[in-house]
Motif scaffolding. Structure first.
Motif, short mmCIF file in Angstrom:
data_model
loop_
_atom_site.label_atom_id
_atom_site.label_comp_id
_atom_site.label_asym_id
_atom_site.label_seq_id
_atom_site.Cartn_x
_atom_site.Cartn_y
_atom_site.Cartn_z
N LYS A 37 -6.54 1.16 -8.94
CA LYS A 37 -7.07 1.63 -10.22
C LYS A 37 -5.98 1.69 -11.27
O LYS A 37 -6.26 1.74 -12.47
N LYS A 38 -4.73 1.69 -10.81
CA LYS A 38 -3.57 1.63 -11.69
C LYS A 38 -2.72 0.44 -11.31
O LYS A 38 -2.58 0.13 -10.12
N LEU A 39 -2.16 -0.21 -12.31
CA LEU A 39 -1.24 -1.32 -12.05
C LEU A 39 0.08 -0.75 -11.55
O LEU A 39 0.58 0.24 -12.10
N PRO A 40 0.67 -1.33 -10.51
CA PRO A 40 1.97 -0.83 -10.03
C PRO A 40 3.00 -0.83 -11.17
O PRO A 40 3.06 -1.78 -11.95
N PRO A 41 3.78 0.24 -11.30
CA PRO A 41 4.73 0.32 -12.41
C PRO A 41 5.84 -0.72 -12.31
O PRO A 41 6.16 -1.23 -11.23
N GLU A 42 6.42 -1.02 -13.45
CA GLU A 42 7.54 -1.96 -13.53
C GLU A 42 8.73 -1.42 -12.72
O GLU A 42 9.16 -0.28 -12.93
N PRO A 43 9.27 -2.18 -11.77
CA PRO A 43 10.36 -1.68 -10.90
C PRO A 43 11.57 -1.16 -11.65
O PRO A 43 12.20 -0.19 -11.22
N SER A 44 11.91 -1.78 -12.78
CA SER A 44 13.11 -1.34 -13.51
C SER A 44 12.89 -0.03 -14.26
O SER A 44 13.84 0.55 -14.78
N ARG A 45 11.63 0.44 -14.32
CA ARG A 45 11.33 1.65 -15.07
C ARG A 45 10.92 2.82 -14.18
O ARG A 45 10.44 3.84 -14.68
N THR A 46 11.05 2.68 -12.89
CA THR A 46 10.61 3.74 -11.98
C THR A 46 11.53 3.83 -10.78
O THR A 46 12.29 2.91 -10.49
N ASP A 47 11.45 4.96 -10.08
CA ASP A 47 12.25 5.17 -8.87
C ASP A 47 11.38 5.34 -7.62
O ASP A 47 11.89 5.63 -6.54
N ILE A 48 10.06 5.18 -7.77
CA ILE A 48 9.18 5.49 -6.64
C ILE A 48 9.29 4.47 -5.51
O ILE A 48 9.07 4.81 -4.35
N GLN A 72 2.98 -8.87 -8.22
CA GLN A 72 1.61 -8.45 -8.55
C GLN A 72 1.45 -8.26 -10.06
O GLN A 72 0.42 -8.62 -10.64
N ARG A 73 2.46 -7.72 -10.70
CA ARG A 73 2.40 -7.51 -12.16
C ARG A 73 2.35 -8.85 -12.91
O ARG A 73 1.64 -8.99 -13.91
N LYS A 74 3.12 -9.82 -12.44
CA LYS A 74 3.11 -11.14 -13.08
C LYS A 74 1.74 -11.80 -12.99
O LYS A 74 1.27 -12.42 -13.95
N GLU A 75 1.11 -11.67 -11.83
CA GLU A 75 -0.22 -12.25 -11.67
C GLU A 75 -1.23 -11.57 -12.58
O GLU A 75 -2.10 -12.23 -13.17
#
Length: 346
Positions: free
Chosen positions: A39-50, A72-75
């Motif tokens: 339901k949410k797009l995975p966050p950008e890796p460079s902007r998160t620590d999860i 996944q974000r690119k697609e």
């Protein structure tokens, strides 16, 4: 494989639940649930620590979840590329205008209403977003700062971390009223813009941000002038040699650049003489081009024969050599005379 499926498989293999994942990533269970159900797009890796936090719990190789999320974000971006940008929410525009300095608010409001979601509105909103997002990203690991903002916005620590992670993903086309309530309103005190240069000043909440003022300049300006060369300083000090240089000539000498080399005072003396020598510059050609007739040679005076150019170049080179020799002699003579005068005085 997408990042959500990879996480689900590891949770099942290790016998873990979503609440374990939420605790490891320091976020809410609902946030994890929305990620895993896409339901949410995975966050950008460079902007998160999860991803690092989740990866440690799931015992996955370092960086694996981040790579899956990036793919996944690119697609998703490819699928949404053709969609037109949406205008700002009404609440966002009102907040931006309310934070504007009172002296400019009426003028800025008129521009915003005349050009809905125009260049100025996008510029101002994006700059405010950039400043607040940078603060949020820098303070994401500071529990004290997060607790302060959480109290200010009436949220829990985990809920605020979720809001920050979502806020870091937003841009000027997707900023929401929720972003305004959580970050823009409590962190931004005011902003001002010079409509002539588009230079902006954004003042942040002094209680939460140590360096609370941010300035942005968009006007073109000259680069900072490097330190004056020692050889040029020496040349200008020698009044007997460089004293007759005009201000325009001095400015020309100051603009000369050298790749790691350090020219001497003699170099600047020669450069000045070269600049003044009319033999070193060709007069501009103002003749009207004449039409060439097939089968006939070019009209007299239209293009000089090559051998005349070669001959002229040879003469100029010889004159340059002679001029340099005389310049060195004059330089040596001036230096010697000055030394004799100093000895005589002593």
């Amino acid at each position: 494989m997408d990042v959500c499926l990879a996480i689900k498989q590891r949770l099942e293999e290790l016998g873990l639940e979503q609440r374990d994942l939420a605790a490891a990533a320091e976020v809410t269970e609902s946030y994890v649930s929305q990620l895993l159900t896409q339901k949410k797009l995975p966050p950008e890796p460079s902007r998160t620590d999860i991803y690092d936090k989740m990866g440690k719990l799931l015992k996955l190789p370092s960086g694996k979840l981040a790579k899956l999320a990036e793919h996944q974000r690119k697609e998703e971006l490819k699928r949404n590329l053709g969609e037109p940008p949406k205008p700002l929410f009404k609440e966002v525009r009102e907040l931006v205008l309310r934070k504007c300095t009172p002296a400019k608010e009426k003028q800025i409001r008129a521009i915003f209403e005349k050009q809905p979601f125009g260049e100025l509105e996008r510029l101002v909103t994006q700059k405010i977003l950039d400043v607040v997002k940078k603060v949020a990203k820098d303070e994401l690991e500071s529990e004290t700062w997060l607790q302060s903002v959480a109290r200010l916005s009436g949220r829990s620590y985990e809920a605020l971390r979720v809001s920050i992670l979502e806020f870091l993903e937003t841009d000027v086309f997707n900023v929401s009223a929720e972003n305004c309530v959580s970050f823009l309103d409590p962190l931004v005190e005011s902003w001002d813009i010079d409509l002539a240069t588009f230079g902006m000043e954004i003042v942040l909440n002094r209680r939460l941000i140590p360096g609370y003022a941010r300035k942005f300049e968009f006007v073109e300006s000259e680069a900072a002038r490097p330190e004056e060369e020692p050889g040029l300083k020496e040349f200008l000090r020698r009044q007997s040699v460089g004293g007759d240089a005009t201000q325009e000539e001095i400015e020309f000498l100051k603009k000369l650049r050298f790749n790691g080399k350090r020219p001497t005072a003699l170099y600047y003396y020669r450069e000045l003489q070269n600049l003044r020598d009319p033999l070193h510059f060709r007069a501009p050609v103002t003749q009207t081009p004449q039409k060439k007739t097939p089968g006939r040679s070019q009209p007299k005076g239209s293009i000089a024969p090559m051998h005349k150019y070669l001959e002229a170049d040879g003469i100029e080179k010889q004159l340059q050599v002679d001029g340099r020799k005389k310049a060195i002699q004059r330089w040596a003579g001036n230096t010697g005379n000055r030394g004799k005068k100093q000895k005589a005085k002593s």
